[in-house]
Design an enzyme around this catalytic site. Sequence first.
Site, PDB file in Angstrom:
ATOM      1  N   GLY A  42      53.570  35.973  53.578  1.00 15.65           N
ATOM      2  CA  GLY A  42      52.849  37.236  53.762  1.00 15.65           C
ATOM      3  C   GLY A  42      51.736  37.220  54.793  1.00 15.65           C
ATOM      4  O   GLY A  42      51.513  38.216  55.482  1.00 15.65           O
ATOM      5  N   ARG A  84      58.480  43.382  56.319  1.00 16.31           N
ATOM      6  CA  ARG A  84      57.413  42.522  56.850  1.00 16.31           C
ATOM      7  C   ARG A  84      57.145  42.811  58.323  1.00 16.31           C
ATOM      8  O   ARG A  84      56.047  42.563  58.835  1.00 16.31           O
ATOM      9  CB  ARG A  84      57.802  41.041  56.724  1.00 16.31           C
ATOM     10  CG  ARG A  84      57.855  40.518  55.305  1.00 16.31           C
ATOM     11  CD  ARG A  84      57.915  38.995  55.347  1.00 16.31           C
ATOM     12  NE  ARG A  84      58.357  38.409  54.100  1.00 16.31           N
ATOM     13  CZ  ARG A  84      57.556  38.121  53.066  1.00 16.31           C
ATOM     14  NH1 ARG A  84      56.266  38.394  53.144  1.00 16.31           N
ATOM     15  NH2 ARG A  84      58.034  37.581  51.975  1.00 16.31           N
ATOM     16  N   PHE A 112      51.258  49.616  45.702  1.00 16.38           N
ATOM     17  CA  PHE A 112      52.108  48.577  46.276  1.00 16.38           C
ATOM     18  C   PHE A 112      52.329  48.892  47.750  1.00 16.38           C
ATOM     19  O   PHE A 112      52.835  49.950  48.093  1.00 16.38           O
ATOM     20  CB  PHE A 112      53.443  48.476  45.546  1.00 16.38           C
ATOM     21  CG  PHE A 112      54.159  47.200  45.874  1.00 16.38           C
ATOM     22  CD1 PHE A 112      53.866  46.032  45.181  1.00 16.38           C
ATOM     23  CD2 PHE A 112      55.080  47.152  46.909  1.00 16.38           C
ATOM     24  CE1 PHE A 112      54.494  44.838  45.509  1.00 16.38           C
ATOM     25  CE2 PHE A 112      55.715  45.956  47.247  1.00 16.38           C
ATOM     26  CZ  PHE A 112      55.429  44.800  46.536  1.00 16.38           C
ATOM     27  N   VAL A 113      51.932  47.964  48.613  1.00 10.47           N
ATOM     28  CA  VAL A 113      52.005  48.210  50.057  1.00 10.47           C
ATOM     29  C   VAL A 113      53.016  47.280  50.718  1.00 10.47           C
ATOM     30  O   VAL A 113      53.348  46.223  50.173  1.00 10.47           O
ATOM     31  CB  VAL A 113      50.624  48.021  50.723  1.00 10.47           C
ATOM     32  CG1 VAL A 113      49.619  49.012  50.161  1.00 10.47           C
ATOM     33  CG2 VAL A 113      50.121  46.590  50.572  1.00 10.47           C
ATOM     34  N   ASP A 161      47.346  37.657  52.857  1.00 13.34           N
ATOM     35  CA  ASP A 161      47.548  39.069  53.167  1.00 13.34           C
ATOM     36  C   ASP A 161      46.875  39.961  52.130  1.00 13.34           C
ATOM     37  O   ASP A 161      46.103  40.849  52.463  1.00 13.34           O
ATOM     38  CB  ASP A 161      49.055  39.386  53.286  1.00 13.34           C
ATOM     39  CG  ASP A 161      49.861  38.924  52.075  1.00 13.34           C
ATOM     40  OD1 ASP A 161      49.312  38.260  51.172  1.00 13.34           O
ATOM     41  OD2 ASP A 161      51.071  39.219  52.032  1.00 13.34           O
ATOM     42  N   ASP A 180      45.717  40.226  44.796  1.00 18.12           N
ATOM     43  CA  ASP A 180      46.127  41.180  43.768  1.00 18.12           C
ATOM     44  C   ASP A 180      45.559  40.683  42.422  1.00 18.12           C
ATOM     45  O   ASP A 180      44.395  40.919  42.128  1.00 18.12           O
ATOM     46  CB  ASP A 180      47.663  41.225  43.805  1.00 18.12           C
ATOM     47  CG  ASP A 180      48.276  42.298  42.928  1.00 18.12           C
ATOM     48  OD1 ASP A 180      47.885  43.462  43.035  1.00 18.12           O
ATOM     49  OD2 ASP A 180      49.169  41.962  42.121  1.00 18.12           O
TER      50      ASP A 180
HETATM   51  P1  IMP Z   1      48.356  37.571  43.304  1.00 20.47           P
HETATM   52  O1  IMP Z   1      48.614  36.135  43.044  1.00 20.47           O
HETATM   53  O2  IMP Z   1      48.715  38.449  42.147  1.00 20.47           O
HETATM   54  O3  IMP Z   1      46.930  37.839  43.791  1.00 20.47           O
HETATM   55  O4  IMP Z   1      49.370  38.021  44.389  1.00 20.47           O
HETATM   56  C1  IMP Z   1      49.112  37.824  45.705  1.00 20.47           C
HETATM   57  C2  IMP Z   1      50.371  37.852  46.527  1.00 20.47           C
HETATM   58  O5  IMP Z   1      51.334  38.781  46.059  1.00 20.47           O
HETATM   59  C3  IMP Z   1      49.965  38.311  47.922  1.00 20.47           C
HETATM   60  O6  IMP Z   1      49.712  37.201  48.724  1.00 20.47           O
HETATM   61  C4  IMP Z   1      51.154  39.090  48.380  1.00 20.47           C
HETATM   62  O7  IMP Z   1      52.016  38.230  49.081  1.00 20.47           O
HETATM   63  C5  IMP Z   1      51.821  39.571  47.106  1.00 20.47           C
HETATM   64  N1  IMP Z   1      51.466  40.977  46.854  1.00 20.47           N
HETATM   65  C6  IMP Z   1      50.502  41.461  46.049  1.00 20.47           C
HETATM   66  N2  IMP Z   1      50.431  42.788  46.105  1.00 20.47           N
HETATM   67  C7  IMP Z   1      51.374  43.161  46.989  1.00 20.47           C
HETATM   68  C8  IMP Z   1      51.789  44.438  47.511  1.00 20.47           C
HETATM   69  O8  IMP Z   1      51.256  45.508  47.201  1.00 20.47           O
HETATM   70  N3  IMP Z   1      52.802  44.396  48.402  1.00 20.47           N
HETATM   71  C9  IMP Z   1      53.412  43.260  48.803  1.00 20.47           C
HETATM   72  N4  IMP Z   1      53.047  42.058  48.363  1.00 20.47           N
HETATM   73  C10 IMP Z   1      52.038  42.012  47.454  1.00 20.47           C
HETATM   74 MG    MG Z   2      51.368  36.267  49.661  1.00 16.92          MG
END
Ligand code: IMP
Ligand code: MG
Length: 175
Positions: free
Chosen positions: A42, A166, A153-154, A101, A104
Amino acid sequence: MPLDVMRVLFSAAEIAARVEALAGEISRALPAELVMVGLLKGAAVFVADLARALDRAGADPEIEFIRLSSYGLAKESSGAVQLLGDIPGGLTGRPVLLVDDIVDTGRSIAYAAAQLRGRGVSDLWICALLDKPQRREIEIALDFVGFTIGDEFVVGYGTDYAEKYRHLPYIGVVE
Ligand code: IMP
Ligand code: MG
């Protein structure tokens, strides 16, 4: 999923302006000879642009990547994070800027930060292009953030939905 169900959240020009400003902030706060560590896949597009913006801001970054697993093909994180690809050289004593990127739930970045701290980096800062604070499950301090967004969600500019989108030069919301 057709592209027309997408709403543009940040245009390519808006992203470019924010990345340039972010590079200025980073270059003023961090040593010039830092190591950027991006999270694949990402952050690849963001790292590529940020590294060149850092060059224009007078910094001299090295570029590394690590690959984590967690999302698979789902929109929601599975919660379990694993290291799939690693950095061959050492990071002992080096100032590191961890770059992702999107933050979340915070699980990926927290896992990556712990991994890097365990290698004796001299300093660690975290930079995320997008921050979704409403979604946070693990508390983690972000040093540099491009844009703060809501619980949406982006896709685009490196971020995907099931490996699609991507390549988009802008960031869009999947409706
Ligand atoms: P986390 O571990 O839940 O913080 O997730 C982080 C990873 O999930 C990011 O590095 C992104 O690659 C992916 N991610 C989280 N939200 C989105 C979204 O809205 N779109 C696409 N990928 C996402
Ligand atoms: Mg990621």
